[in-house]
Motif scaffolding. Structure first.
Motif, PDB file in Angstrom:
ATOM      1  N   SER A   1       0.526  -0.945  -0.128  1.00 38.18           N
ATOM      2  CA  SER A   1      -0.425  -0.297  -0.057  1.00 38.18           C
ATOM      3  C   SER A   1       0.509   1.090  -0.058  1.00 38.18           C
ATOM      4  O   SER A   1       2.225   1.044   0.871  1.00 38.18           O
ATOM      5  N   ASP A   2       0.118   1.836  -0.868  1.00 41.37           N
ATOM      6  CA  ASP A   2       1.096   3.551  -0.582  1.00 41.37           C
ATOM      7  C   ASP A   2       0.486   4.625  -0.176  1.00 41.37           C
ATOM      8  O   ASP A   2       0.596   6.016   0.048  1.00 41.37           O
ATOM      9  N   PHE A   3      -1.054   3.874   0.652  1.00 41.86           N
ATOM     10  CA  PHE A   3      -1.538   5.122   1.888  1.00 41.86           C
ATOM     11  C   PHE A   3      -1.335   6.043   2.996  1.00 41.86           C
ATOM     12  O   PHE A   3      -0.184   4.333   3.189  1.00 41.86           O
ATOM     13  N   ALA A   4      -1.166   6.709   3.164  1.00 41.28           N
ATOM     14  CA  ALA A   4      -0.576   7.604   4.533  1.00 41.28           C
ATOM     15  C   ALA A   4      -1.627   8.251   4.620  1.00 41.28           C
ATOM     16  O   ALA A   4      -2.343   9.478   4.033  1.00 41.28           O
ATOM     17  N   THR A   5      -1.702   8.972   6.054  1.00 40.80           N
ATOM     18  CA  THR A   5      -2.497   9.750   7.063  1.00 40.80           C
ATOM     19  C   THR A   5      -1.340  10.511   8.133  1.00 40.80           C
ATOM     20  O   THR A   5      -0.809   9.346   8.527  1.00 40.80           O
ATOM     21  N   ASP A   6      -2.022  11.922   7.959  1.00 37.07           N
ATOM     22  CA  ASP A   6      -1.071  12.329   9.286  1.00 37.07           C
ATOM     23  C   ASP A   6      -2.177  12.944  10.752  1.00 37.07           C
ATOM     24  O   ASP A   6      -1.617  13.798  11.718  1.00 37.07           O
ATOM     25  N   PHE A   7      -2.985  12.265  10.440  1.00 36.07           N
ATOM     26  CA  PHE A   7      -4.332  12.051  11.062  1.00 36.07           C
ATOM     27  C   PHE A   7      -4.645  13.473  11.621  1.00 36.07           C
ATOM     28  O   PHE A   7      -5.379  14.092  13.105  1.00 36.07           O
ATOM     29  N   GLY A   8      -4.544  14.536  10.639  1.00 33.82           N
ATOM     30  CA  GLY A   8      -4.953  15.713  11.055  1.00 33.82           C
ATOM     31  C   GLY A   8      -4.421  17.024  11.493  1.00 33.82           C
ATOM     32  O   GLY A   8      -4.441  17.630  12.346  1.00 33.82           O
ATOM     33  N   THR A   9      -2.886  16.552  11.414  1.00 33.02           N
ATOM     34  CA  THR A   9      -1.733  16.878  12.393  1.00 33.02           C
ATOM     35  C   THR A   9      -1.178  17.997  11.397  1.00 33.02           C
ATOM     36  O   THR A   9      -0.535  18.522  11.718  1.00 33.02           O
ATOM     37  N   ASP A  10      -1.719  18.342  10.607  1.00 36.65           N
ATOM     38  CA  ASP A  10      -0.677  19.687   9.115  1.00 36.65           C
ATOM     39  C   ASP A  10       0.479  18.649   9.534  1.00 36.65           C
ATOM     40  O   ASP A  10       1.006  19.989   8.973  1.00 36.65           O
ATOM     41  N   GLY A  11       0.671  17.627   9.040  1.00 36.60           N
ATOM     42  CA  GLY A  11       1.705  16.818   8.259  1.00 36.60           C
ATOM     43  C   GLY A  11       2.566  16.855  10.171  1.00 36.60           C
ATOM     44  O   GLY A  11       3.802  16.062   9.568  1.00 36.60           O
ATOM     45  N   ARG A  12       2.630  16.967  11.181  1.00 38.78           N
ATOM     46  CA  ARG A  12       3.942  17.064  11.470  1.00 38.78           C
ATOM     47  C   ARG A  12       3.676  15.714  12.904  1.00 38.78           C
ATOM     48  O   ARG A  12       4.554  14.983  12.551  1.00 38.78           O
ATOM     49  N   HIS A  13       3.266  14.029  12.237  1.00 43.47           N
ATOM     50  CA  HIS A  13       2.893  13.328  11.889  1.00 43.47           C
ATOM     51  C   HIS A  13       2.663  12.293  10.914  1.00 43.47           C
ATOM     52  O   HIS A  13       1.310  12.601  10.881  1.00 43.47           O
ATOM     53  N   LEU A  14       3.071  11.106  10.518  1.00 47.30           N
ATOM     54  CA  LEU A  14       2.702  10.414   9.512  1.00 47.30           C
ATOM     55  C   LEU A  14       2.420   8.919   9.756  1.00 47.30           C
ATOM     56  O   LEU A  14       3.393   8.274  10.180  1.00 47.30           O
ATOM     57  N   TRP A  15       1.277   8.182   9.500  1.00 43.76           N
ATOM     58  CA  TRP A  15       1.213   7.092   9.773  1.00 43.76           C
ATOM     59  C   TRP A  15       1.237   6.146   7.627  1.00 43.76           C
ATOM     60  O   TRP A  15       0.247   6.922   7.656  1.00 43.76           O
ATOM     61  N   ALA A  16       1.869   4.904   8.032  1.00 43.21           N
ATOM     62  CA  ALA A  16       2.047   4.051   6.314  1.00 43.21           C
ATOM     63  C   ALA A  16       1.381   2.571   6.545  1.00 43.21           C
ATOM     64  O   ALA A  16       2.985   2.532   7.465  1.00 43.21           O
ATOM     65  N   PRO A  17       0.738   1.735   6.402  1.00 46.26           N
ATOM     66  CA  PRO A  17       1.153   0.189   6.383  1.00 46.26           C
ATOM     67  C   PRO A  17       1.275   0.214   4.771  1.00 46.26           C
ATOM     68  O   PRO A  17       0.593  -0.413   4.223  1.00 46.26           O
ATOM     69  N   ILE A  18       2.828  -0.109   4.368  1.00 49.64           N
ATOM     70  CA  ILE A  18       3.437  -0.329   3.567  1.00 49.64           C
ATOM     71  C   ILE A  18       2.966  -1.572   3.988  1.00 49.64           C
ATOM     72  O   ILE A  18       2.507  -1.800   2.896  1.00 49.64           O
ATOM     73  N   ALA A  19       3.079  -2.644   4.539  1.00 50.98           N
ATOM     74  CA  ALA A  19       2.531  -4.119   3.925  1.00 50.98           C
ATOM     75  C   ALA A  19       1.422  -4.286   4.981  1.00 50.98           C
ATOM     76  O   ALA A  19       1.405  -4.854   5.708  1.00 50.98           O
ATOM     77  N   PRO A  20       0.151  -3.749   4.347  1.00 45.91           N
ATOM     78  CA  PRO A  20      -0.712  -4.695   5.898  1.00 45.91           C
ATOM     79  C   PRO A  20      -1.300  -6.110   5.895  1.00 45.91           C
ATOM     80  O   PRO A  20      -2.170  -6.035   6.584  1.00 45.91           O
ATOM     81  N   ARG A  21      -0.464  -6.698   4.655  1.00 45.24           N
ATOM     82  CA  ARG A  21      -0.919  -8.217   5.413  1.00 45.24           C
ATOM     83  C   ARG A  21       0.669  -8.791   4.635  1.00 45.24           C
ATOM     84  O   ARG A  21       0.987  -8.599   2.986  1.00 45.24           O
ATOM     85  N   ALA A  22       1.141  -9.927   5.459  1.00 45.38           N
ATOM     86  CA  ALA A  22       2.361 -10.027   4.336  1.00 45.38           C
ATOM     87  C   ALA A  22       2.659 -11.603   4.899  1.00 45.38           C
ATOM     88  O   ALA A  22       1.438 -12.050   6.525  1.00 45.38           O
ATOM     89  N   ARG A  23       3.742 -11.916   4.682  1.00 43.75           N
ATOM     90  CA  ARG A  23       3.552 -13.987   4.908  1.00 43.75           C
ATOM     91  C   ARG A  23       5.430 -13.379   6.167  1.00 43.75           C
ATOM     92  O   ARG A  23       6.279 -13.317   5.574  1.00 43.75           O
ATOM     93  N   VAL A  24       5.193 -14.065   7.213  1.00 40.33           N
ATOM     94  CA  VAL A  24       6.634 -13.691   8.000  1.00 40.33           C
ATOM     95  C   VAL A  24       7.287 -14.936   8.023  1.00 40.33           C
ATOM     96  O   VAL A  24       6.096 -16.538   8.929  1.00 40.33           O
ATOM     97  N   GLU A  25       8.032 -15.337   7.648  1.00 41.12           N
ATOM     98  CA  GLU A  25       8.803 -16.690   9.152  1.00 41.12           C
ATOM     99  C   GLU A  25       9.440 -15.979   9.772  1.00 41.12           C
ATOM    100  O   GLU A  25      10.587 -15.173   9.827  1.00 41.12           O
ATOM    101  N   ALA A  26      10.036 -17.242  11.091  1.00 44.32           N
ATOM    102  CA  ALA A  26      11.036 -16.816  12.285  1.00 44.32           C
ATOM    103  C   ALA A  26      11.387 -18.245  12.434  1.00 44.32           C
ATOM    104  O   ALA A  26      10.715 -18.968  12.601  1.00 44.32           O
ATOM    105  N   ARG A  27      12.838 -17.251  13.261  1.00 44.16           N
ATOM    106  CA  ARG A  27      13.665 -18.749  13.389  1.00 44.16           C
ATOM    107  C   ARG A  27      14.746 -18.427  14.319  1.00 44.16           C
ATOM    108  O   ARG A  27      15.782 -17.603  13.875  1.00 44.16           O
ATOM    109  N   PHE A  28      14.412 -18.869  15.164  1.00 46.14           N
ATOM    110  CA  PHE A  28      15.241 -17.958  16.830  1.00 46.14           C
ATOM    111  C   PHE A  28      16.143 -19.022  17.168  1.00 46.14           C
ATOM    112  O   PHE A  28      15.378 -20.058  17.362  1.00 46.14           O
ATOM    113  N   ASP A  29      17.298 -18.848  17.720  1.00 43.14           N
ATOM    114  CA  ASP A  29      17.830 -20.121  18.248  1.00 43.14           C
ATOM    115  C   ASP A  29      17.996 -19.370  19.825  1.00 43.14           C
ATOM    116  O   ASP A  29      17.837 -20.453  20.585  1.00 43.14           O
TER     117      ASP A  29
END
Length: 298
Positions: free
Chosen positions: A102-130
């Protein structure tokens, strides 16, 4: 599992102290926060580091011994951290491959002082921990935030949730700005990245957290309700939970968070944060709750 990389650690008591002195250098307050949840495998790490430990290019962000890199199709996160107090290692590799972008972004009405963007709102994840010794695959989410002022200057409170539907992802944001005005935003992002507004009028109050009594609420389909399945974080100003809810005609599980920036502002809250956020200095020594007194935080 959650992983958050910070340049300018927004919840750092050390950074807050410098801001009160009008010393603002985000690169002096970097960290990678890793939280692993699970019976017998829970670990939490968030060591703050100085500018010398930061390496950033368009393809990679390195903070100390950990890094995030993009190879063109996948985000690869290499974790090599230690839990505070216990010193237990948190070490592994997490790979995230976007299923929806996604290329969606919003500043929640803060005149650009804060920005949030959900780059990958859904993804496949693989975790391998020692450490801890865990291995799994599942669905995940990847977003980014940036701001030109401290979060507590822009917001008083918010709650957020994200859920995967059968062919899309839904994110809900609701809260109060510091000027007292409120915002309520919901979006659905389809497999092709297109964004549709979601308007849910049914509010559902969730139970306060057990220890710190953090308020939690969400929005649901009319005639339905939501329940907390597991509280993952219960802190004086922040909660993270797994909830069972009903959105756009589907029963779903969602990750939920609530944040009180008014609580975070309080000095007694920031004095507690050193327990969980030790800081490594240029010389390699560390400070935490044992090395930073209350007057140093203030």
């Amino acid at each position: 599992m959650t992983i958050i990389a910070f340049i300018g650690s927004v919840f750092s008591p050390y950074y807050a102290k410098e801001r009160r002195r009008a010393i603002v250098d985000p690169a002096q307050h970097c960290s990678i926060n890793v939280a692993v949840y699970g019976r017998g495998a829970a670990r939490w790490a968030m060591t703050e580091r100085c500018r010398h430990a930061l390496g950033a290019t368009p393809e990679q962000l390195a903070i100390g011994p950990s890094s995030l890199s993009w190879d063109g199709t996948r985000l690869i996160v290499r974790i090599d951290e230690k839990a505070p107090v216990t010193g237990l290692p948190v070490r592994g590799v997490v790979t995230l491959e976007p299923e929806i972008r996604s290329d969606f972004a919003t500043d929640f009405g803060t005149d650009g002082r804060h920005l949030w963007a959900p780059i990958a709102p859904r993804a496949r994840v693989e975790a391998r921990f020692d450490a801890p010794a865990i291995s799994w695959t599942g669905t995940g989410y990847f977003d980014t935030n940036r701001g030109d002022e401290p979060l507590e200057d822009g917001f008083s409170y918010w709650n957020w949730s994200r859920a995967c539907l059968s062919d899309s992802a839904v994110m809900l944001y609701e809260g109060t700005r510091q000027n007292g005005s409120k915002f309520n935003m919901g979006i659905q992002i389809a497999a092709d990245g297109s964004v549709s507004p979601v308007e849910l009028r049914e509010r559902c109050d969730l139970p306060l957290t057990r220890y710190w009594k953090m308020p939690r609420e969400t929005r649901v389909d009319a005639g339905h309700t939501a329940n907390v399945e597991q509280t993952l974080e219960d802190t004086p100003f922040y909660s993270r939970s797994m909830i069972a809810t009903h959105l756009l005609g589907e029963p779903v599980h969602a990750m939920h968070e609530s944040v009180s920036l008014d609580r975070f502002r309080k000095r007694w809250v920031q004095s507690l944060l050193g327990w969980r956020m030790p800081r490594v200095t240029l010389q390699g020594s560390s400070r935490g709750v044992f090395g930073m007194s209350r007057d140093q935080i203030e």
